[in-house]
Scaffold this active site. Structure first.
Site, PDB file in Angstrom:
ATOM      1  N   SER A  47       0.842  -1.199   0.000  1.00 53.82           N
ATOM      2  CA  SER A  47       0.000   0.000   0.000  1.00 53.82           C
ATOM      3  C   SER A  47       0.874   1.245   0.000  1.00 53.82           C
ATOM      4  CB  SER A  47      -0.897   0.005   1.235  1.00 53.82           C
ATOM      5  OG  SER A  47      -0.108   0.272   2.389  1.00 53.82           O
ATOM      6  N   LYS A  48       0.215   2.344  -0.246  1.00 52.19           N
ATOM      7  CA  LYS A  48       0.907   3.633  -0.228  1.00 52.19           C
ATOM      8  C   LYS A  48       1.547   3.861   1.145  1.00 52.19           C
ATOM      9  CE  LYS A  48      -0.607   8.449  -0.431  1.00 52.19           C
ATOM     10  NZ  LYS A  48       0.374   8.849   0.502  1.00 52.19           N
ATOM     11  N   ARG A  49       0.836   3.379   2.175  1.00 51.08           N
ATOM     12  CA  ARG A  49       1.357   3.563   3.532  1.00 51.08           C
ATOM     13  C   ARG A  49       2.702   2.865   3.734  1.00 51.08           C
ATOM     14  NH1 ARG A  49      -2.111   1.572   7.634  1.00 51.08           N
ATOM     15  NH2 ARG A  49      -3.753   1.657   6.074  1.00 51.08           N
TER      16      ARG A  49
END
Ligand code: GLU
Length: 502
Positions: free
Chosen positions: A262-264
């Site tokens: 994910s972007k996280r």
């Protein structure tokens, strides 16, 4: 006869393309090129609530930067356009109606409140409400209403949806080029909404209709669409169309732990997840990656050629790529590996190209002094240090001393190598250097070494402090190359500065 290969990448413009999306596009591209086929970009923008301004252009720019351009798509009109679903809106209603006429779909008038009520009612009994064969006869739809009633409801403007009448008595047999045979019990599937009275199709209808009209031969897409496959295959059957072949790609997984990338993860661990910068998220391009590196590492995230080969040009990927060699299980993303690839592709760049890229960094770092250096000089510097560089931006850290005298000297090296006798030794050596009429690397090397021998000194007493004075640290390529490049006056000047300040 097998069909002409036509594949499509069909993103929804709801934001920037994640590298998982780029990989889907890449595999489609590779498959198309391998089979002399056509790679289509179709923008699936029927959901206007999720539409994000600029996302479509971002997708196009990203594919262009990755050097995997589409053959047909928005702005590259072919025989199957338009390529934006919002511009194909008028097409879908007829197909929804065709299915209704064939008895494969029906109008449903159940309000959201009514459906919610059924859901809660089922839950209270410990059951799950599914709008399908099990319940459809009890709900408000054209299967339970008379033809007149249905007609008048529609005519009066009542909101409706068109639902697919999922045949429940069969086992749907699916074939996936990566996963093989899959059997699904159709009785467990729901009657998906295909069309809404606001005139918009849902993803499922638009996707199937467009794949059919665009003569898509192979649907290559992410694993998250596998649960829709049975419905899609049933839709093809209901229309009486030949379905394309399907291949569902494995997820790209987090570097550590469970779940998909994910972007996280990128924010936390400091690596890009988007090809190009989007708002505050730095892209691979802007982080200094070469498109060759991105393409290469993405290709191997979920596919392998069957041997140990890891380095591929795009042309080699086209040659080697096979859907059957795509993995079934998730591919773990490894940020260090992406750097390894970039390091490799940086080494393949010509010194001239690297020098040109480096020049803009130098211009900023050196301001007015930048004008003192020719591109030939920068090219030579690059040739000496690039081996250690992963990104063009690393070149400054690796070679700043070729452009300006050290402003400080690292403590550790100073403590270890700058002794009481060092200033005297270096001052005498500077005198030797002053007398040299030529200052090429070989001449400097020979005279320094002869002098060291004459003085009966050890190399350890001379070379490390000489490097420290020239570079500010113990790093760098061959010292005599450095001295020769920065020149006689500068070399002597640096020795004097070190003697004065250390
Ligand atoms: N619009 C879908 C997406 O955003 C396309 C899925 C498919 O390829 O069928 O991924």
């Amino acid at each position: 006869m097998s069909r002409k290969v036509r594949v499509r990448f069909a993103p929804s413009p709801t934001g920037p393309l994640h590298i998982g999306g780029v990989r889907t596009a890449l595999y489609n591209y590779l498959f198309a090129k391998k089979h002399n086929g056509t790679f289509v970009l179709r923008i699936e923008d029927t959901d206007r609530n999720r539409y994000v301004e600029g996302a479509e252009q971002y997708i196009i720019d990203a594919l262009t930067w990755c050097t995997i351009p589409f053959d047909e798509g928005p702005g590259k009109e072919g025989d199957y356009g338009p390529y934006r679903q919002s511009e194909r809106k008028h097409l879908y209603k007829n197909y929804a109606e065709e299915l209704i006429e064939k008895g494969s779909a029906y109008y449903a008038f159940d309000t959201p409140e009514a459906l919610d009520h059924h859901r809660k009612d089922h839950e209270a009994k410990g059951k799950t409400f599914i709008y399908n064969w099990h319940n459809r006869e009890k709900l408000t739809n054209s299967l339970t209403l008379t033809a007149e009633e249905t007609k008048s409801r529609i005519a009066s403007g009542e909101a409706y949806v068109v639902r697919f009448k999922m045949p429940h008595e069969e086992t749907v047999l699916l074939h996936d080029r990566i996963r093989g045979e899959i059997k699904i019990d159709a009785a467990l599937l729901d009657d998906k909404v295909l069309f809404k009275s606001d005139g918009m199709p849902t993803y499922h209808l638009a996707n199937i209709v467009d794949d059919h009209l665009m003569e898509i031969s192979h649907v290559i897409r992410g694993e998250e669409w596998l649960p829709s496959l049975a419905l899609h295959v049933q839709l093809y059957k209901a229309f009486g169309w030949t379905p394309p072949e399907f291949a569902h790609l494995p997820l790209i997984m987090k570097p550590t732990g469970k779940g998909k990338l994910s972007k996280r993860d990128g924010d936390k661990m400091g690596f890009p997840v988007f090809p190009l910068t989007w708002e505050t998220s730095v892209g691979y391009k802007e982080a200094g990656y070469f498109p060759e590196a991105v393409i290469n590492f993405l290709a191997l995230l979920g596919w392998n050629p069957g041997d140990e080969q890891e380095l591929f040009t795009l042309a080699e990927l086209v040659e080697a790529f096979e859907l059957e060699r795509v993995h079934k299980s998730g591919a773990r993303f490894d940020p260090d590996k992406t750097k390894w690839y970039n390091h490799h592709y940086l080494q393949l760049q010509s010194n001239e190209d690297l020098a040109n890229s480096y020049a803009s960094i130098l211009e900023k770092e050196l301001a007015d002094d930048y004008a003192k250096f020719t591109i030939d000089y920068i090219t030579t510097v690059v040739s000496l240090v690039k081996e250690r560089a992963t990104f063009v931006a690393d070149l400054w850290e690796l070679s700043s001393y070729f452009f300006k005298a050290p402003e400080s000297y690292t403590d550790k090296a100073t403590k270890k190598h700058w002794k009481e006798e060092t200033p005297n030794i270096l001052v005498s050596l500077a005198a030797v250097l002053t007398d040299l009429s030529k200052f090429d690397g070989a001449t400097v090397e020979t005279s320094c070494k002869e002098w060291i021998a004459e003085q009966e000194l050890s190399f350890g007493k001379v070379m490390p402090p000489l490097r420290l004075a020239s570079v500010g640290d113990l790093k760098g390529p061959h010292l005599f190359d450095i001295m020769s490049l920065i020149g006689k006056d500068e070399s002597i000047g640096r020795i004097n500065s070190a003697v004065a300040s250390l």
